[in-house]
Design an enzyme around this catalytic site. Sequence first.
Site, mmCIF file in Angstrom:
data_model
loop_
_atom_site.group_PDB
_atom_site.id
_atom_site.type_symbol
_atom_site.label_atom_id
_atom_site.label_comp_id
_atom_site.label_asym_id
_atom_site.label_seq_id
_atom_site.Cartn_x
_atom_site.Cartn_y
_atom_site.Cartn_z
ATOM 1 N N TYR A 142 0.903 -1.170 0.000
ATOM 2 C CA TYR A 142 0.000 0.000 0.000
ATOM 3 C C TYR A 142 0.931 1.207 0.000
ATOM 4 O O TYR A 142 0.835 2.056 0.859
ATOM 5 C CB TYR A 142 -0.830 -0.101 1.292
ATOM 6 C CG TYR A 142 -1.990 0.810 1.509
ATOM 7 C CD1 TYR A 142 -3.013 0.939 0.580
ATOM 8 C CD2 TYR A 142 -2.095 1.538 2.713
ATOM 9 C CE1 TYR A 142 -4.111 1.753 0.839
ATOM 10 C CE2 TYR A 142 -3.194 2.348 2.969
ATOM 11 C CZ TYR A 142 -4.194 2.452 2.020
ATOM 12 O OH TYR A 142 -5.293 3.255 2.273
ATOM 13 N N HIS A 147 -2.111 7.507 -3.145
ATOM 14 C CA HIS A 147 -3.258 6.591 -3.073
ATOM 15 C C HIS A 147 -3.771 6.488 -1.631
ATOM 16 O O HIS A 147 -4.971 6.626 -1.382
ATOM 17 C CB HIS A 147 -2.864 5.200 -3.593
ATOM 18 C CG HIS A 147 -3.922 4.152 -3.367
ATOM 19 N ND1 HIS A 147 -5.156 4.199 -3.996
ATOM 20 C CD2 HIS A 147 -3.938 3.047 -2.575
ATOM 21 C CE1 HIS A 147 -5.876 3.153 -3.595
ATOM 22 N NE2 HIS A 147 -5.166 2.446 -2.739
ATOM 23 N N GLN A 254 -15.723 -4.854 -0.228
ATOM 24 C CA GLN A 254 -14.562 -4.516 0.594
ATOM 25 C C GLN A 254 -14.937 -3.599 1.761
ATOM 26 O O GLN A 254 -14.496 -3.809 2.898
ATOM 27 C CB GLN A 254 -13.510 -3.837 -0.297
ATOM 28 C CG GLN A 254 -12.182 -3.565 0.370
ATOM 29 C CD GLN A 254 -11.212 -2.809 -0.563
ATOM 30 O OE1 GLN A 254 -11.442 -2.694 -1.767
ATOM 31 N NE2 GLN A 254 -10.128 -2.306 0.007
ATOM 32 N N LYS A 267 -11.329 -8.630 -2.862
ATOM 33 C CA LYS A 267 -10.118 -8.728 -3.686
ATOM 34 C C LYS A 267 -9.899 -10.121 -4.268
ATOM 35 O O LYS A 267 -9.344 -10.271 -5.349
ATOM 36 C CB LYS A 267 -8.885 -8.409 -2.819
ATOM 37 C CG LYS A 267 -8.881 -7.044 -2.183
ATOM 38 C CD LYS A 267 -8.370 -6.001 -3.147
ATOM 39 C CE LYS A 267 -8.143 -4.670 -2.440
ATOM 40 N NZ LYS A 267 -7.557 -3.680 -3.340
#
Lengths: 430, 430
Positions: A142, A147, A254, A267
């Site tokens: 991540y 993001h 999610q 996912k």
Amino acid sequence: MRFKDFVMSDTTMNPLSTWVEVPKNSDFTIYNLPFGVFKNKRLSPRIGIAIGDKIVDLSVLDQEGFFSDMFLPEGIFLNEALNELISLGKTQTKKIRERVQELLLADNEKLRDHSIRGKVMVNRKEAEMLLPVKIGDYTDFYSSMEHATNVGKMFRDPENALLPNWKHLPVGYHGRASSIIPSGVPIIRPKGQFKDPDMDVPGFGPSKRLDFELELAFITGKPTKLGDSIGTEEAEDYIFGFVLFNDWSARDIQAWEYVPLGPFLGKSFASSISPWVVTLEALEHFRTAGPKQEPEVLPYLQCTSNHSFDLQLEAYIQPENVKQATKVCTSNFKYMYWNVAQQLAHHTVNGCNINVGDMMASGTISGPTEDSFGSMLELSWKGTKPVKLDSGEERKFIEDGDTVIMKGFAEKDGIRVGFGEVRASVLPAK
Amino acid sequence: MRFKDFVMSDTTMNPLSTWVEVPKNSDFTIYNLPFGVFKNKRLSPRIGIAIGDKIVDLSVLDQEGFFSDMFLPEGIFLNEALNELISLGKTQTKKIRERVQELLLADNEKLRDHSIRGKVMVNRKEAEMLLPVKIGDYTDFYSSMEHATNVGKMFRDPENALLPNWKHLPVGYHGRASSIIPSGVPIIRPKGQFKDPDMDVPGFGPSKRLDFELELAFITGKPTKLGDSIGTEEAEDYIFGFVLFNDWSARDIQAWEYVPLGPFLGKSFASSISPWVVTLEALEHFRTAGPKQEPEVLPYLQCTSNHSFDLQLEAYIQPENVKQATKVCTSNFKYMYWNVAQQLAHHTVNGCNINVGDMMASGTISGPTEDSFGSMLELSWKGTKPVKLDSGEERKFIEDGDTVIMKGFAEKDGIRVGFGEVRASVLPAK
């Protein structure tokens, strides 16, 4: 002159040329030579190296004795996955790649003028590309600050978008390896539970917020023992190469499931990868500095050299019955706050062992501008700003029939090295 | 009379007897017959079935023609893992197990009086047990309501300990498969980042809050295709058997890393499993109703039959240089709110594919009483109530030199079926 010599000196600008016809803007130049596993109507699964519109069938080269001085295990290239080849170690795989490069140079007649040439050079468009490695464990990081910040702004506190741990460690989680599929295999819209803000109880059905995530993943090439750790400056010895990675995500599933143990069914229905593994060596020329890390990271995460790469990454959407795909995102691998060496050092600092063929993805790579966001969640800002396609249509998320295509390449000093593409069309839920 | 016939009717209480000497309270009775992979000083890795203090070497039985009517693949039992055997399907593996049961019955002379008997029956204490399966993907659930409630009380809101999704779906996450190790292999205390409440910046070092988690895991025995889902009432067809599972956890590392993507390095340093895979068939006699689920679950999670099992689970701590282990927890598999059929149905409802040899663990199984909590985190209530050991020592968490032992068994109507144990000692951090 071999590739190795060429890239060692940026001032030596004698471009390499090959007797293979390589189309302009091809990702598969004489500088790249990625490994992959292919088959076609005549040929059983085997390992090849891509150049231009061709695949070099390494098994035929081997049978003809072109690698005889390397004492490779018998039938090493007649394999359904690269794992056994990669397990020979970087010294061997580099030698193999350099031998192929030599044989493809314009003035090298050994293969060019050999009667076997037609059998060695297979047409790429007639080949079916398979999953390049048998994947052991798959981890998703991540590591893009933009993001993580965007997601934090949307779902948590806009003023404190990054969580307290984010700048201290490369946050990551374990993903599902079984559902990683090669480019071209369609994905089926997943069904699952979701609970939209206006719902009193959870509902069930096809995901209404299907998304892509633009990522790059590396494949490990050397195992460690349980209890051992890898330092940042030795980490690249453990990285064989890279592929494009589309981490398909069902945002509604999610959002409902992920507390407190992280993403799961949102996912695990599918992740798509590009089939050609671009080696770390092929990316050497595009090495660059990553973002400055502030505050200073703990010693085990500190680096003394550059482990970022200047690779342009793009995502496209092509609706059904539309001829042209629309580019919706242009990002870059160098935006990653945490680099691959730090990811691997962190992953093993607790003694977690890695195996050949593990896959570690970057997490969505978003850049600083709105057109560089690596997911529809961010591009449409949670569905509030539809993305316009060239066909006139709009998209908040991915619809049935859409094809999502990702591309990635590096270009500098007239040298281009790319990944080709990963593409997958979305079929309606079952 | 075979086991199958026996358990089909609870009123038929003719106990089976065997010519093998089975110690009182042995988990490995004539009713159990679990599969495992072993080797010893003389024998290369191979598949066996445990009974009493012996292992039936299936490869020798096979060579002697005891399975000749089953047309098994050559050398199927001379294998380093059960995957290939399991892949033959339940019809075959049940037949093999039933054949062994027949041969071990007191009045069956075929093996009992055969000259090969000494070669077939290997001493368990001289055997080294290996990891029974090559694990594909590993998933950990969070299916005990008492455990989730305890954790919620400690770390979140005591008044709303369970998160909103918890009673609607079996929360789970992907774990690390590479670091799953068999009983007996010591674990090394992991190092990592942590940030205690009194720290301004994160620190780094050996975990100070090393914990066990008392779990049971099932091993999948039949693959699905990507896109397919498994219904609750067919789920057990996909379950081969069970092992004890110690999901080692570093609480301080976990607490700092786990938002927002879930546990990672706080878990991935090691998980220990018991080496004997107890088949689903062996547990049939102990089937029971699970807790009532309120509110009603979505249709895809509803069951029309019982998928819970009455299995007692225990955890022990044995400090270094102390002869006796202290039992610190007595729990039961039947406490699980979400059963294995629901776990598998949920896992695949989005189309996620499973392979033979995937492992799915229950999550910590805690019961309603304080002595039934399945982790030190709960037993010592976050370190505030030290647990007294028989030696006079106290433990808040697990210390270097400690050995953690887990046991599990079912007992009813004079029939006992158990797992043996999973044990691991803790070595100091490197």
